[in-house]
Design a protein around this motif. Structure first.
Motif, mmCIF file in Angstrom:
data_model
loop_
_atom_site.group_PDB
_atom_site.id
_atom_site.type_symbol
_atom_site.label_atom_id
_atom_site.label_comp_id
_atom_site.label_asym_id
_atom_site.label_seq_id
_atom_site.Cartn_x
_atom_site.Cartn_y
_atom_site.Cartn_z
ATOM 1 N N LEU A 177 -9.942 -0.220 -1.805
ATOM 2 C CA LEU A 177 -9.812 -0.568 -0.392
ATOM 3 C C LEU A 177 -10.368 -1.976 -0.185
ATOM 4 N N ASP A 178 -11.418 -2.311 -0.936
ATOM 5 C CA ASP A 178 -11.977 -3.661 -0.883
ATOM 6 C C ASP A 178 -10.924 -4.707 -1.211
ATOM 7 N N ASP A 179 -10.059 -4.372 -2.181
ATOM 8 C CA ASP A 179 -8.997 -5.312 -2.562
ATOM 9 C C ASP A 179 -8.129 -5.678 -1.359
ATOM 10 N N LEU A 180 -8.030 -4.727 -0.430
ATOM 11 C CA LEU A 180 -7.108 -4.911 0.685
ATOM 12 C C LEU A 180 -7.694 -5.724 1.838
ATOM 13 N N SER A 181 -9.017 -5.967 1.780
ATOM 14 C CA SER A 181 -9.674 -6.647 2.903
ATOM 15 C C SER A 181 -9.006 -7.961 3.257
ATOM 16 N N ARG A 182 -8.627 -8.718 2.247
ATOM 17 C CA ARG A 182 -8.125 -10.073 2.477
ATOM 18 C C ARG A 182 -6.683 -10.125 2.974
ATOM 19 N N ALA A 183 -6.010 -8.973 3.014
ATOM 20 C CA ALA A 183 -4.593 -8.983 3.387
ATOM 21 C C ALA A 183 -4.399 -9.285 4.872
ATOM 22 N N ASP A 184 -3.318 -9.990 5.184
ATOM 23 C CA ASP A 184 -2.978 -10.285 6.578
ATOM 24 C C ASP A 184 -2.010 -9.252 7.136
ATOM 25 N N ALA A 185 -1.323 -8.566 6.244
ATOM 26 C CA ALA A 185 -0.381 -7.525 6.668
ATOM 27 C C ALA A 185 -0.157 -6.591 5.497
ATOM 28 N N PHE A 186 0.303 -5.396 5.818
ATOM 29 C CA PHE A 186 0.595 -4.420 4.769
ATOM 30 C C PHE A 186 2.069 -4.053 4.761
ATOM 31 N N ILE A 187 2.579 -3.870 3.561
ATOM 32 C CA ILE A 187 3.865 -3.217 3.410
ATOM 33 C C ILE A 187 3.531 -1.817 2.915
ATOM 34 N N HIS A 188 3.809 -0.819 3.754
ATOM 35 C CA HIS A 188 3.545 0.547 3.320
ATOM 36 C C HIS A 188 4.793 1.074 2.623
ATOM 37 N N MET A 220 0.231 -8.803 -3.128
ATOM 38 C CA MET A 220 -0.761 -8.057 -3.895
ATOM 39 C C MET A 220 -0.318 -6.601 -3.991
ATOM 40 N N ASP A 221 -0.390 -6.058 -5.200
ATOM 41 C CA ASP A 221 -0.023 -4.659 -5.446
ATOM 42 C C ASP A 221 -1.296 -3.952 -5.886
ATOM 43 N N VAL A 222 -1.636 -2.862 -5.218
ATOM 44 C CA VAL A 222 -2.912 -2.195 -5.539
ATOM 45 C C VAL A 222 -2.688 -0.773 -6.045
ATOM 46 N N ALA A 223 -3.773 -0.136 -6.394
ATOM 47 C CA ALA A 223 -3.718 1.258 -6.848
ATOM 48 C C ALA A 223 -3.257 2.162 -5.702
ATOM 49 N N GLY A 224 -2.694 3.299 -6.058
ATOM 50 C CA GLY A 224 -2.235 4.255 -5.045
ATOM 51 C C GLY A 224 -3.396 4.853 -4.276
ATOM 52 N N LEU A 225 -3.115 5.199 -3.020
ATOM 53 C CA LEU A 225 -4.145 5.724 -2.133
ATOM 54 C C LEU A 225 -3.833 7.190 -1.835
ATOM 55 N N VAL A 259 0.831 -1.202 0.000
ATOM 56 C CA VAL A 259 0.000 0.000 0.000
ATOM 57 C C VAL A 259 0.866 1.252 0.000
ATOM 58 N N GLY A 260 0.250 2.363 -0.316
ATOM 59 C CA GLY A 260 0.976 3.638 -0.318
ATOM 60 C C GLY A 260 0.349 4.587 -1.316
ATOM 61 N N LYS A 261 0.770 5.843 -1.253
ATOM 62 C CA LYS A 261 0.228 6.820 -2.207
ATOM 63 C C LYS A 261 0.753 6.470 -3.622
ATOM 64 N N PRO A 262 0.223 7.114 -4.663
ATOM 65 C CA PRO A 262 0.679 6.796 -6.028
ATOM 66 C C PRO A 262 2.172 7.110 -6.227
ATOM 67 N N SER A 263 2.783 6.361 -7.129
ATOM 68 C CA SER A 263 4.158 6.614 -7.602
ATOM 69 C C SER A 263 5.275 6.442 -6.575
ATOM 70 N N VAL A 264 5.012 5.695 -5.510
ATOM 71 C CA VAL A 264 6.062 5.487 -4.504
ATOM 72 C C VAL A 264 6.962 4.303 -4.850
ATOM 73 N N GLY A 265 6.470 3.452 -5.777
ATOM 74 C CA GLY A 265 7.260 2.270 -6.165
ATOM 75 C C GLY A 265 6.656 0.950 -5.712
#
Ligand SMILES: Nc1nc2c(ncn2[C@@H]2O[C@H](COP(=O)(O)OP(=O)(O)OP(=O)(O)O)[C@@H](O)[C@H]2O)c(=O)[nH]1
Ligand SMILES: [Mg+2]
Length: 413
Positions: free
Chosen positions: A96-107, A76-81, A6-12
């Motif tokens: 955000l729905d895409d993220l529901s199933r995640a067990d942890a986030f890499i910000h 899983m890689d999602v759209a920027g937030l 997860v993260g804002k757009p264009s962070v990599g």
């Protein structure tokens, strides 16, 4: 286990994802390059036990390089937030729905500070404080949980009180789609001093509860990315001071991607499909996560310079190399507290086809020998007699608590 980037757009995020999975995904310097979520397989790195047995393993999933075993995990890689995403801004709720199933986030954070809150490149004289990104993202994720709770809270809390159901169990059931577990709810309640009647909680209390649940069910690590750019190191040191309670790893996803692509076996074979990848390596020999590589192929001057730059600006500077492998390992073993277990015969390390130590599984810390038997097959669990430690040949009972890198044979009736 599913780990979300997860993260804002264009962070990599996609660069990190591609470096970890070698999946073909789009990477570009403008915001919202990724719209539809990307799913793929990354790997955590475990010291393989084959070395202790003086042999070479043949993994059926993942791969092993120089006795470093790479065990698959789903990424899983999602759209920027962007700020306001929980209210539908940017690509908002849908992803955000895409993220529901995640067990942890890499910000993934742009630690170079060269992009604004929407991921647009800032004028050269301006710099964004990456701490702002850490705050707003946590905030949006917490609000996302809060809004989901708020929607059902009146009805849900009254019903739970009336039925005198176990509250933590009821919450876990209601929010199972968010991977909220009973244990998470209990931990949150223990830390917050809330009244017995959830229907009487104030908005602030419900917000605190939502924050707690988000934190428990989606723990987060920070990948301080683009550390190779000017100001990267300085901003990284500062961010660590600003958030001493967070795990923050210096990261250069771009460098890791370059190294993995240079080390990629010829004919586009990914390391995953080759057990002895380094012998077929294209340009360099590189074990993900290490602080060095060796040029083994024909590199042109441009490639040589690019590789030298990575060595000088990243590998020689940061203790954890490019950071990508370290972030994944930290997420699985420290944040989520998993351990790696090898099924192994006490007298025979191969399977029926002669593959040595073909499997390595990730289990939650605290798992017992019996849990492992059930994990392998329900019948193994039901008919469990004992387990044997393949390293020491010691007999282990059903309650034996597994240790990281244990090798076990399960004996059944
Ligand atoms: N210098 C440097 N640039 C990087 C690094 N990682 C990614 N980039 C660049 O940052 C830009 C954005 O990368 P992406 O991976 O597309 O970013 P994203 O977070 O997926 O972006 P969205 O999909 O738009 O949200 C690209 O130009 C990348 O080449 C890094 O470690 N160092
Ligand atoms: Mg992307």
């Amino acid at each position: 286990m599913l780990i979300g980037l997860v993260g804002k757009p264009s962070v990599g995020k996609s660069t990190f994802f591609k470096a970890a999975t070698l999946a073909e995904v789009e990477i570009a310097s403008y915001p919202f390059t990724t719209i539809k979520a990307n799913h793929g397989v990354g790997y955590v790195k475990v010291e393989c036990i084959d070395k202790e047995f003086n042999t070479q393993c043949n993994p059926s999933h993942g791969f092993c390089i120089e006795h470093h075993r790479f065990v698959p995990v789903e990424l899983m890689d999602v759209a920027g937030l962007v700020p306001g995403a929980s209210e539908g801004k940017g690509l908002g709720n849908q992803f955000l729905d895409d993220l529901s199933r995640a067990d942890a986030f890499i910000h993934v954070v742009d630690i170079s500070g060269t992009t604004d809150e929407k991921g647009e490149l800032l004028p050269e004289e301006e710099m964004r404080n990456p701490a702002e990104d850490v705050k707003f993202l946590e905030d949006e994720l917490n609000k996302w949980f809060y809004n989901l709770l708020l929607k059902v809270w009146r009805t849900f809390s009254r019903k739970a009180e009336m039925e005198k159901a176990k509250f933590s169990e009821a919450v876990a059931k209601q929010f199972s789609g968010l991977k909220v577990k009973e244990e998470h709810v209990k931990n949150v309640l223990r830390n917050l001093n809330l009244s017995e009647k959830p229907s009487e909680w104030t908005e602030t209390q419900l917000m605190k509860f939502a924050e707690g649940l988000r934190n428990e069910s989606k723990p987060m690590i920070i990948a301080a990315n683009k550390v190779d750019l000017p100001n990267g190191k300085e901003n990284y040191e500062k961010l660590k001071k600003d958030f001493p309670e967070l795990k923050i790893v210096a990261c250069s996803a771009d460098s890791e991607l370059a190294l993995r692509e240079a080390a990629r076996p010829k004919q586009g074979l990914s390391p995953a499909s080759s057990t002895n990848s380094q012998s077929k390596a294209n340009l360099i020999k590189y074990v993900p996560g290490e602080k060095d590589f060796e040029i083994v192929g024909k590199v042109n001057e441009k490639q040589k310079q690019a590789l030298e730059k990575i060595k000088k600006n990243v590998l020689d500077v940061f203790v954890e190399g490019t950071g990508v492998q370290s972030v994944l390992n930290n997420t699985v073993f420290d944040l989520l507290k998993y351990i790696a277990i090898f099924p192994a015969g006490a007298n025979k390390l191969g399977d029926s086809k002669g593959n040595i130590l073909p499997d390595c599984f990730l289990l939650p810390a605290g798992s017992t020998a019996l849990d492992f038997a059930f994990f392998l097959h329900t019948d193994f669990g039901k008919n469990f007699i004992k387990a044997i430690n393949a390293k020491t040949k010691m007999v282990l009972g059903k309650d034996y608590k597994l240790k990281h890198r244990d090798a076990l044979e399960i004996i059944t009736r």
